[in-house]
Write a protein that holds these residues in place. Structure first.
Motif, PDB file in Angstrom:
ATOM      1  N   VAL A  91      -2.931  89.801  59.956  1.00  0.00           N
ATOM      2  CA  VAL A  91      -2.134  90.471  60.986  1.00  0.00           C
ATOM      3  C   VAL A  91      -2.811  91.752  61.424  1.00  0.00           C
ATOM      4  N   ASP A  93      -1.016  94.309  62.962  1.00  0.00           N
ATOM      5  CA  ASP A  93      -0.111  95.455  62.900  1.00  0.00           C
ATOM      6  C   ASP A  93       1.229  95.000  62.326  1.00  0.00           C
ATOM      7  N   HIS A  96       4.424  94.490  64.511  1.00  0.00           N
ATOM      8  CA  HIS A  96       4.624  93.336  65.377  1.00  0.00           C
ATOM      9  C   HIS A  96       5.820  92.491  64.940  1.00  0.00           C
ATOM     10  N   ILE A  98       6.392  90.603  61.657  1.00  0.00           N
ATOM     11  CA  ILE A  98       5.803  89.361  61.133  1.00  0.00           C
ATOM     12  C   ILE A  98       6.879  88.491  60.483  1.00  0.00           C
ATOM     13  N   LEU A 135       5.454  86.574  65.649  1.00  0.00           N
ATOM     14  CA  LEU A 135       5.457  88.043  65.699  1.00  0.00           C
ATOM     15  C   LEU A 135       6.653  88.444  66.569  1.00  0.00           C
ATOM     16  N   ASN A 137       8.531  91.028  67.247  1.00  0.00           N
ATOM     17  CA  ASN A 137       8.675  92.189  68.128  1.00  0.00           C
ATOM     18  C   ASN A 137       7.851  92.072  69.413  1.00  0.00           C
ATOM     19  N   LEU A 138       6.976  91.055  69.476  1.00  0.00           N
ATOM     20  CA  LEU A 138       6.209  90.821  70.700  1.00  0.00           C
ATOM     21  C   LEU A 138       6.878  89.800  71.612  1.00  0.00           C
ATOM     22  N   GLU A 142       7.036  89.306  76.047  1.00  0.00           N
ATOM     23  CA  GLU A 142       6.282  88.154  76.566  1.00  0.00           C
ATOM     24  C   GLU A 142       7.180  87.204  77.346  1.00  0.00           C
ATOM     25  N   HIS A 151       0.641  85.996  72.634  1.00  0.00           N
ATOM     26  CA  HIS A 151       0.319  86.898  71.515  1.00  0.00           C
ATOM     27  C   HIS A 151       1.302  86.755  70.358  1.00  0.00           C
ATOM     28  N   ALA A 152       2.541  86.383  70.648  1.00  0.00           N
ATOM     29  CA  ALA A 152       3.582  86.323  69.617  1.00  0.00           C
ATOM     30  C   ALA A 152       3.462  85.107  68.714  1.00  0.00           C
TER      31      ALA A 152
END
Length: 303
Positions: A91, A93, A96, A98, A135, A137-138, A142, A151-152
């Protein structure tokens, strides 16, 4: 997978010979396994457990259209790289958000465009477990763009072993797998919902949905989405620690905490946390082997 009709009978013969000890063999160590399919032509993940969809959408303040009960959700994930079942989850960050997602998936043969449900069912070749890493928080930003996940949804993970449906016995009904899917975080039970319960769309339905406007190549992986059960009283389910079946992802537990307590208490995965996903038969034997992964900082993030 491309030549299954010719290869499968030979594999059955070899399996029988191994059972009878008539060919040389060696001890199988699941820890040494790479992914059954390190890469695939296609990875399409459904959301067959609408209870999960409803809860996770509620967590981010999104209404759920009634059509979600009749028309499956599905996204196309990255199929170029599946993590090994004991490979770390890298990962960038911790912020994000997880999360793991414990799922069942099937691997298909060739499926023609516009396949019927019956044709889709006949195309199921193998069954496997999946950790669909998310992820959280992404995701909202999105999806707000109106173009789906990218990205997520980093690389997912397959269990050490994929099995033919006949090996599942009466737990497999041709479309659903009726056994608990067990998840643990840092050695503590987190969830054990039954994969055959509250599955709104079975695998033939998901496969036919994926093939509505395109043919599917042999080796396509179709996921169930996060396995999720309602509580006996029809509620959203209870944590294992409270005598419930728990959850197959952290986001679902956080949503229930928000509903019940006004705020989420369970943190998403942190670097150093370990996730284990496994399914056992009625005799207590592991069917697919275990997915067991530690969360690590991506190498570029290490000072």
């Amino acid at each position: 997978m491309d030549d299954w009709e010719k290869v499968e009978p030979r594999l059955r013969d070899l399996a029988e010979q191994l059972e009878h000890g008539s060919v040389p063999s060696f001890r199988f160590h699941e820890h040494d396994c790479a992914s059954p399919l390190p890469r695939a032509y296609q990875w399409a993940d459904g959301s067959a457990y609408v209870n999960h969809v409803e809860l996770v959408r509620k967590a981010r303040g999104a209404e759920m259209p009634e059509s979600f009960w009749t028309d499956p959700l599905m996204y196309q994930g990255g199929s170029d790289s599946f993590l090994g079942p004991r490979e770390a989850i890298p990962v960038a960050d911790e912020a994000h958000g997880i999360d793991f997602e414990a799922e069942v998936a099937v691997i298909t043969g060739d499926v023609p465009m516009g396949a019927s449900r019956e044709e889709a069912a006949a195309a199921i070749r193998l069954v496997v477990l999946v950790n669909d890493v998310s992820l959280r928080n992404l995701i909202p930003a999105e999806l707000a763009k109106g173009f789906g996940f990218f990205h997520a949804k980093p690389s997912s993970t397959l269990s050490p072993v994929a099995v033919t449906p006949d090996e599942l016995g009466d737990a497999w009904d041709g479309g659903k797998l009726h056994l608990p899917l067990r998840s643990m975080i840092n050695g503590r039970p987190f969830g054990c919902p039954d994969a055959g319960v509250d599955m709104t769309f079975d695998f033939p339905t998901l496969i036919a949905h994926a093939a509505k406007t395109r043919a599917l190549s042999a080796g396509t992986i179709i996921g169930s989405g996060t396995v999720s059960n309602k509580d006996r009283d029809g509620g959203p389910g209870k944590p294992v620690a409270e005598g419930g079946l728990g959850y197959s992802c952290i986001a679902e537990q956080r949503t229930v905490e928000t509903i019940v307590h006004g705020q989420a208490k369970t943190p998403f995965l942190q670097i150093g946390d370990t996730v284990r996903i496994e399914m056992k038969d009625k005799a207590g034997h592991s069917i697919f082997g275990a997915i067991e992964q530690i969360v690590t900082a991506h190498s570029s993030q290490i000072a």
